[in-house]
Design an enzyme around this catalytic site. Sequence first.
Site, PDB file in Angstrom:
ATOM      1  N   VAL A  11       0.854  -1.205   0.000  1.00 52.48           N
ATOM      2  CA  VAL A  11       0.000   0.000   0.000  1.00 52.48           C
ATOM      3  C   VAL A  11       0.882   1.245   0.000  1.00 52.48           C
ATOM      4  O   VAL A  11       0.697   2.162   0.786  1.00 52.48           O
ATOM      5  CB  VAL A  11      -0.982   0.024   1.198  1.00 52.48           C
ATOM      6  CG1 VAL A  11      -2.135  -0.904   0.954  1.00 52.48           C
ATOM      7  CG2 VAL A  11      -0.271  -0.326   2.499  1.00 52.48           C
ATOM      8  N   VAL A  14       1.567   3.187  -5.477  1.00 48.98           N
ATOM      9  CA  VAL A  14       0.638   2.550  -6.422  1.00 48.98           C
ATOM     10  C   VAL A  14      -0.523   1.891  -5.670  1.00 48.98           C
ATOM     11  O   VAL A  14      -1.689   2.017  -6.068  1.00 48.98           O
ATOM     12  CB  VAL A  14       1.387   1.505  -7.292  1.00 48.98           C
ATOM     13  CG1 VAL A  14       0.416   0.756  -8.190  1.00 48.98           C
ATOM     14  CG2 VAL A  14       2.467   2.183  -8.126  1.00 48.98           C
ATOM     15  N   THR A  86       3.905  -4.570  -4.630  1.00 52.10           N
ATOM     16  CA  THR A  86       5.251  -4.426  -4.058  1.00 52.10           C
ATOM     17  C   THR A  86       6.254  -4.585  -5.205  1.00 52.10           C
ATOM     18  O   THR A  86       5.883  -4.852  -6.350  1.00 52.10           O
ATOM     19  CB  THR A  86       5.549  -5.545  -3.036  1.00 52.10           C
ATOM     20  OG1 THR A  86       5.803  -6.772  -3.740  1.00 52.10           O
ATOM     21  CG2 THR A  86       4.392  -5.759  -2.074  1.00 52.10           C
ATOM     22  N   VAL A 142       5.191  -3.011 -17.708  1.00 51.66           N
ATOM     23  CA  VAL A 142       5.910  -2.311 -18.792  1.00 51.66           C
ATOM     24  C   VAL A 142       5.105  -1.065 -19.163  1.00 51.66           C
ATOM     25  O   VAL A 142       3.920  -1.164 -19.499  1.00 51.66           O
ATOM     26  CB  VAL A 142       6.055  -3.204 -20.054  1.00 51.66           C
ATOM     27  CG1 VAL A 142       6.773  -2.432 -21.164  1.00 51.66           C
ATOM     28  CG2 VAL A 142       6.802  -4.487 -19.740  1.00 51.66           C
ATOM     29  N   GLY A 202      13.561  14.552  -8.119  1.00 53.95           N
ATOM     30  CA  GLY A 202      12.895  13.264  -7.848  1.00 53.95           C
ATOM     31  C   GLY A 202      12.564  12.485  -9.110  1.00 53.95           C
ATOM     32  O   GLY A 202      11.783  11.538  -9.066  1.00 53.95           O
ATOM     33  N   GLU A 205      15.778   7.478  -9.506  1.00 55.40           N
ATOM     34  CA  GLU A 205      15.784   6.734  -8.243  1.00 55.40           C
ATOM     35  C   GLU A 205      16.695   7.509  -7.279  1.00 55.40           C
ATOM     36  O   GLU A 205      17.537   8.305  -7.721  1.00 55.40           O
ATOM     37  CB  GLU A 205      16.366   5.331  -8.482  1.00 55.40           C
ATOM     38  CG  GLU A 205      15.504   4.427  -9.358  1.00 55.40           C
ATOM     39  CD  GLU A 205      14.188   4.039  -8.696  1.00 55.40           C
ATOM     40  OE1 GLU A 205      14.139   3.940  -7.453  1.00 55.40           O
ATOM     41  OE2 GLU A 205      13.197   3.868  -9.422  1.00 55.40           O
ATOM     42  N   ASP A 216      16.513  -1.633 -15.478  1.00 54.91           N
ATOM     43  CA  ASP A 216      15.056  -1.481 -15.475  1.00 54.91           C
ATOM     44  C   ASP A 216      14.513  -1.644 -16.902  1.00 54.91           C
ATOM     45  O   ASP A 216      13.519  -2.344 -17.131  1.00 54.91           O
ATOM     46  CB  ASP A 216      14.707  -0.096 -14.897  1.00 54.91           C
ATOM     47  CG  ASP A 216      13.214   0.174 -14.940  1.00 54.91           C
ATOM     48  OD1 ASP A 216      12.474  -0.539 -14.245  1.00 54.91           O
ATOM     49  OD2 ASP A 216      12.788   1.081 -15.682  1.00 54.91           O
ATOM     50  N   LYS A 220      12.111  -4.758 -18.691  1.00 55.17           N
ATOM     51  CA  LYS A 220      10.908  -4.549 -19.513  1.00 55.17           C
ATOM     52  C   LYS A 220      11.055  -5.239 -20.873  1.00 55.17           C
ATOM     53  O   LYS A 220      10.118  -5.838 -21.388  1.00 55.17           O
ATOM     54  CB  LYS A 220      10.652  -3.049 -19.695  1.00 55.17           C
ATOM     55  CG  LYS A 220      10.240  -2.379 -18.383  1.00 55.17           C
ATOM     56  CD  LYS A 220      10.243  -0.872 -18.490  1.00 55.17           C
ATOM     57  CE  LYS A 220       9.920  -0.212 -17.177  1.00 55.17           C
ATOM     58  NZ  LYS A 220      10.209   1.213 -17.146  1.00 55.17           N
TER      59      LYS A 220
HETATM   60  N1  LIG Z   1       5.369   4.112  -9.105  1.00 62.85           N
HETATM   61  C1  LIG Z   1       5.441   3.958 -10.414  1.00 62.85           C
HETATM   62  O1  LIG Z   1       5.439   4.931 -11.184  1.00 62.85           O
HETATM   63  C2  LIG Z   1       5.515   2.572 -10.991  1.00 62.85           C
HETATM   64  C3  LIG Z   1       5.446   2.411 -12.385  1.00 62.85           C
HETATM   65  C4  LIG Z   1       5.447   1.106 -12.930  1.00 62.85           C
HETATM   66  C5  LIG Z   1       5.568   0.028 -12.054  1.00 62.85           C
HETATM   67  N2  LIG Z   1       5.670   0.238 -10.709  1.00 62.85           N
HETATM   68  C6  LIG Z   1       5.806  -0.915  -9.819  1.00 62.85           C
HETATM   69  O2  LIG Z   1       4.749  -0.884  -8.872  1.00 62.85           O
HETATM   70  C7  LIG Z   1       5.169  -1.537  -7.682  1.00 62.85           C
HETATM   71  C8  LIG Z   1       4.857  -0.649  -6.490  1.00 62.85           C
HETATM   72  O3  LIG Z   1       5.547   0.574  -6.644  1.00 62.85           O
HETATM   73  P1  LIG Z   1       5.373   1.755  -5.565  1.00 62.85           P
HETATM   74  O4  LIG Z   1       5.984   2.934  -6.198  1.00 62.85           O
HETATM   75  O5  LIG Z   1       3.977   1.810  -5.089  1.00 62.85           O
HETATM   76  O6  LIG Z   1       6.312   1.225  -4.374  1.00 62.85           O
HETATM   77  P2  LIG Z   1       6.346   1.755  -2.867  1.00 62.85           P
HETATM   78  O7  LIG Z   1       5.712   3.082  -2.743  1.00 62.85           O
HETATM   79  O8  LIG Z   1       7.742   1.550  -2.403  1.00 62.85           O
HETATM   80  O9  LIG Z   1       5.394   0.738  -2.078  1.00 62.85           O
HETATM   81  C9  LIG Z   1       5.712  -0.611  -1.897  1.00 62.85           C
HETATM   82  C10 LIG Z   1       4.739  -1.215  -0.911  1.00 62.85           C
HETATM   83  O10 LIG Z   1       5.011  -2.611  -0.831  1.00 62.85           O
HETATM   84  C11 LIG Z   1       5.094  -2.976   0.552  1.00 62.85           C
HETATM   85  N3  LIG Z   1       5.921  -4.167   0.667  1.00 62.85           N
HETATM   86  C12 LIG Z   1       7.201  -4.334   0.266  1.00 62.85           C
HETATM   87  N4  LIG Z   1       7.602  -5.601   0.541  1.00 62.85           N
HETATM   88  C13 LIG Z   1       6.558  -6.222   1.122  1.00 62.85           C
HETATM   89  C14 LIG Z   1       6.332  -7.536   1.615  1.00 62.85           C
HETATM   90  N5  LIG Z   1       7.286  -8.457   1.584  1.00 62.85           N
HETATM   91  N6  LIG Z   1       5.126  -7.826   2.151  1.00 62.85           N
HETATM   92  C15 LIG Z   1       4.160  -6.894   2.221  1.00 62.85           C
HETATM   93  N7  LIG Z   1       4.296  -5.639   1.740  1.00 62.85           N
HETATM   94  C16 LIG Z   1       5.491  -5.307   1.198  1.00 62.85           C
HETATM   95  C17 LIG Z   1       5.642  -1.751   1.233  1.00 62.85           C
HETATM   96  O11 LIG Z   1       5.346  -1.804   2.614  1.00 62.85           O
HETATM   97  P3  LIG Z   1       6.161  -0.912   3.689  1.00 62.85           P
HETATM   98  O12 LIG Z   1       5.841   0.497   3.356  1.00 62.85           O
HETATM   99  O13 LIG Z   1       5.623  -1.371   4.982  1.00 62.85           O
HETATM  100  O14 LIG Z   1       7.606  -1.279   3.494  1.00 62.85           O
HETATM  101  C18 LIG Z   1       4.859  -0.658   0.512  1.00 62.85           C
HETATM  102  O15 LIG Z   1       3.558  -0.559   1.065  1.00 62.85           O
HETATM  103  C19 LIG Z   1       6.666  -1.847  -7.874  1.00 62.85           C
HETATM  104  O16 LIG Z   1       6.833  -3.165  -8.295  1.00 62.85           O
HETATM  105  C20 LIG Z   1       7.069  -0.877  -8.983  1.00 62.85           C
HETATM  106  O17 LIG Z   1       8.180  -1.323  -9.732  1.00 62.85           O
HETATM  107  C21 LIG Z   1       5.631   1.473 -10.171  1.00 62.85           C
END
Ligand SMILES: NC(=O)c1ccc[n+]([C@@H]2O[C@H](COP(=O)([O-])OP(=O)(O)OC[C@H]3O[C@@H](n4cnc5c(N)ncnc54)[C@H](OP(=O)(O)O)[C@@H]3O)[C@@H](O)[C@H]2O)c1
Length: 358
Positions: A11, A14, A86, A142, A202, A205, A216, A220
Amino acid sequence: MPRLNLAIIGVGGVGTAFISQLQSLPSDVRPSIIFLSRSSKQLYGTNYSPVDPSELQSSSSKLLSIPDIAAHLSSSPNPVCLVDNTSNQDVADAYPLFLSRNISVITPNKKAFSSNLKLWDDIFSAAQNSNGKAFCYHESSVGAGLPVISSLNDLIKTGDTVTRIEGVFSGTMSFLFNTFAPASGSSTDKWSKIVGEAKAAGYTEPDPRDDLNGMDVARKLTILARIAGLKVQGPDSFPVQSLIPESLQSASSSDEFMQKLPDFDSEMESYKEKAEKEGKVVRYVGSIDVQSQKVKVGLEMVEKGSAIGGLNGSDNLICFYTKRYGANPLVIQGAGAGNDVTAMGVMSDLLKVIERTR
Ligand SMILES: NC(=O)c1ccc[n+]([C@@H]2O[C@H](COP(=O)([O-])OP(=O)(O)OC[C@H]3O[C@@H](n4cnc5c(N)ncnc54)[C@H](OP(=O)(O)O)[C@@H]3O)[C@@H](O)[C@H]2O)c1
């Protein structure tokens, strides 16, 4: 019709956007969240009743291991879809387990689909063996919400022959090169300055090396190549040009890397000048030649007037060259990152699962 139950792991950016977008579904098809988890907290009831996401932080539910989550969900009276928001490899490794328990999986997480080929095969054979009870979709792995994977699947399933896939698959690389070597006008800014400004805003990364190493993009490309039928073993099984200078590979921190990056400016400038002499611009491009089974990621000199050369901002752009589309490719362009657009891709996968599990 039994209503779909949702288990959401993750949570963050995304995951939160996804939960918010759920509210836009009509109430008669909107799935109920029966399990919610972040790293250190889980929220679920014993009788599969809906949970309130705002109660996750204060939850005292006992933490279940991944196999225990699968066992718990598989006893749900209604069909279940797991939403993995995640980037965790352990969760990704368990998709075959979930699918074998008739639990559908949707995710923006690239890990499962771009690591070893056996995991890919296990995932899709588990889905196949469920005989229409469990599905696996990963549109946002992707190009975020851009319809890249669904379009490629549609091209293939309707009998077109995809000959080549080419594009800019990283919003960060897109921004860096569109700024460094714009197709119209000019820029005198050094490469290291542009990377520094992107980091501060920002757009990269926290450690820009995680963008500049090209992995990355390679992940893809691995996913798209596999969908196109290539047996790609993984993102390290084809040429990927890293933009981390060899002498900076061992920099102990992101700060040290950024301090020394100006030493690399002349090398980047020479790529740019070489392209300019030919009336072209330099871009970080991924390509898959389906016929010759060649995948590569790296710097390319492209025509200024081409779709890739003329990109602006941080857009992704993916060109599908196919027999039906002939010389002019099917082009998909737009934001390839961002919580809302990524969550939209996950939602589009959810809509498919809702329709198919009715
Ligand atoms: N953001 C984008 O623009 C984007 C674009 C394309 C794809 N994605 C993909 O979308 C996914 C999520 O991205 P995000 O940006 O939302 O990441 P994020 O903000 O870092 O959130 C990750 C979430 O996953 C939780 N988590 C991590 N490991 C876990 C586990 N073992 N068990 C339970 N919960 C776990 C984290 O919990 P805690 O907070 O408690 O650690 C956090 O709530 C990733 O795979 C990313 O590559 C993102």
